[in-house]
Design a protein around this motif. Structure first.
Motif, PDB file in Angstrom:
ATOM      1  N   ALA A   1      -1.279  68.845  -5.981  1.00  0.00           N
ATOM      2  CA  ALA A   1      -0.871  68.215  -4.662  1.00  0.00           C
ATOM      3  C   ALA A   1      -0.573  69.251  -3.599  1.00  0.00           C
ATOM      4  O   ALA A   1      -0.946  69.131  -2.557  1.00  0.00           O
ATOM      5  CB  ALA A   1       0.434  67.386  -5.071  1.00  0.00           C
ATOM      6  N   ILE A   2      -0.283  70.673  -3.916  1.00  0.00           N
ATOM      7  CA  ILE A   2       0.319  71.609  -3.263  1.00  0.00           C
ATOM      8  C   ILE A   2      -1.279  72.105  -2.590  1.00  0.00           C
ATOM      9  O   ILE A   2      -1.391  71.993  -1.222  1.00  0.00           O
ATOM     10  CB  ILE A   2       0.882  72.730  -3.732  1.00  0.00           C
ATOM     11  N   GLU A   3      -2.279  71.991  -3.363  1.00  0.00           N
ATOM     12  CA  GLU A   3      -3.664  72.792  -2.968  1.00  0.00           C
ATOM     13  C   GLU A   3      -4.210  71.502  -1.922  1.00  0.00           C
ATOM     14  O   GLU A   3      -4.941  72.051  -1.086  1.00  0.00           O
ATOM     15  CB  GLU A   3      -4.704  72.910  -4.194  1.00  0.00           C
ATOM     16  N   THR A   4      -3.940  70.500  -2.123  1.00  0.00           N
ATOM     17  CA  THR A   4      -4.419  69.376  -1.402  1.00  0.00           C
ATOM     18  C   THR A   4      -3.660  69.094   0.081  1.00  0.00           C
ATOM     19  O   THR A   4      -4.024  68.598   1.007  1.00  0.00           O
ATOM     20  CB  THR A   4      -4.331  67.726  -1.939  1.00  0.00           C
ATOM     21  N   GLY A   5      -2.713  70.056   0.098  1.00  0.00           N
ATOM     22  CA  GLY A   5      -1.651  69.924   1.313  1.00  0.00           C
ATOM     23  C   GLY A   5      -0.833  68.763   1.334  1.00  0.00           C
ATOM     24  O   GLY A   5      -0.367  68.556   2.500  1.00  0.00           O
ATOM     25  N   THR A   6      -0.527  67.950   0.321  1.00  0.00           N
ATOM     26  CA  THR A   6       0.390  66.812   0.396  1.00  0.00           C
ATOM     27  C   THR A   6       1.684  67.186   0.111  1.00  0.00           C
ATOM     28  O   THR A   6       2.514  66.417   0.198  1.00  0.00           O
ATOM     29  CB  THR A   6      -0.324  65.823  -0.710  1.00  0.00           C
TER      30      THR A   6
END
Lengths: 213, 213
Positions: A160-165
């Motif tokens: 989720a962090i990688e996706t920027g969410t």
DNA sequence: AATGATACGGAACAGTCGTTCCGTATACGT
DNA sequence: ACGTATACGGAACGACTGTTCCGTATCATT
């Protein structure tokens, strides 16, 4: 957990549910014993879920239609029964996390997992209380399933962090704590699922990357 | 709460702290009785804070340097002692909220109040547990201070909403639940104030008006 | 200083709950 | 069908804890 009798609740390859129907080293359990074993587990799951861990053991026995002596033959200690139930719950939770780990939408995956987690913890007093007393001996008793759970949630969070969410500075443990805390927040017994999810929504919103602030 | 003895813990105009030094209808308390009354209250406050409500009453008595009989003379029931302590805590919390109600920065006021609230609930096991069991009989026992607290927090929330620092759809009760839940989240005993405040930060971020989402 | 009212201390009581024990019942192998 | 190993049921035990009781100590009044 280690000195269980033959055919007791130990980790005997029960991947899904139900105790082992036979043992390698000893004779298989008697038919009625097996039946009672399952009745006890079912009753405990229900009673612990509704009344929490504080219920007298007699209540579980009665609910199972079994004498206390029988219960103690299968689970040498109240704690061991509690362990069995909570471990099962945690294992299922790990499975849920696994399912979301391959979700094509990492941001939504974490959110959905959190919502399910919250719902589960709110419904099952025992699970909730187990997490609530983290630190007493909870981490020791459930070290293995806990570690697994952490690992899976870690995947969800990182994705989720990688996706920027999700903000990059949140710890996996924060997520678990927030979710469990949120369940605590909503009155457990109110069965107010909508209110609970509203609170979860707020927490999820708080996890979003900061924009402008 | 109603059948307290003369000079006991009842609501006898004790606005700040300490029991009444005299009564209108009866003779004033004997000097040693008054001293013990305060010693018991102090001890209970400490013990309940560190060990929670489950501690045997003897522990409180010992801590106070008093026999159990004496303790029961002052508080006819363990529950009544618990009530006295928690009511005091809640009253102080109301005072804190009052102070923030006149803060020139409504958004920050709510945030600061939430942080103090969280810190307090995390430090005081009793307070925490009291909120945790909302619904059993907590609302009944502490109806009055709870109503006061809700009213004050309501002011803080409404002002924050008007300023645009907080979403318009959050309920006051949500705030309280989230804060208490967050304390639960952080391991109570870890004394990890920084970690706790990090979680509070996340919750506070979640309360902000949604922009773009 | 004496005296009665008030308060103290802590042993004893009662209820609860986890656990054990053993006489009885049931299932399984022959 | 019989015999034995296995399992059952629930009364009894012990530890714990909230509460009561009463002989003794302390305070306040004269």
């Amino acid at each position: 957990m280690t000195d269980v009798r033959a055919g007791s609740s130990g980790a005997s390859g029960a991947t899904a549910d139900g105790p082992a129907t036979e043992r390698a080293d000893a004779r298989p359990m008697r038919a009625d014993a097996l039946r009672n074993h399952e009745k006890i587990l079912r009753a405990a799951e229900e009673v612990f879920a509704t009344d929490g861990v504080m219920v007298p053991i007699d209540v579980v026995a009665e609910r199972a239609g079994v004498g206390v002596g029988t219960l103690y033959r299968h689970f040498p200690t109240k704690e061991s029964l509690y362990e069995a139930i909570v471990t099962t719950r945690l294992t299922r939770l790990v499975a849920t996390a696994d399912a979301y780990a391959v979700d094509p939408e990492p941001g939504l995956a974490l959110e959905h997992f959190m919502r399910e987690f919250a719902q589960l913890a709110a419904e099952k007093q025992d699970l909730f209380e187990a997490f609530g007393q983290m630190g007493i001996d909870f981490k020791a008793h459930f070290a293995e399933p806990l570690a697994q759970l952490m690992a899976r949630v870690d995947v969800l969070v990182k994705r989720a962090i990688e996706t920027g969410t999700v903000r990059g500075d949140v710890e996996t443990e924060d997520i678990i704590r927030l979710v469990v805390g949120t369940c605590h927040a909503a009155g457990h017994s109110d069965a107010d699922a909508a209110g609970l999810q509203r609170l979860v929504s707020i927490v999820i919103a708080g996890l979003r990357p900061t924009e402008r602030w």
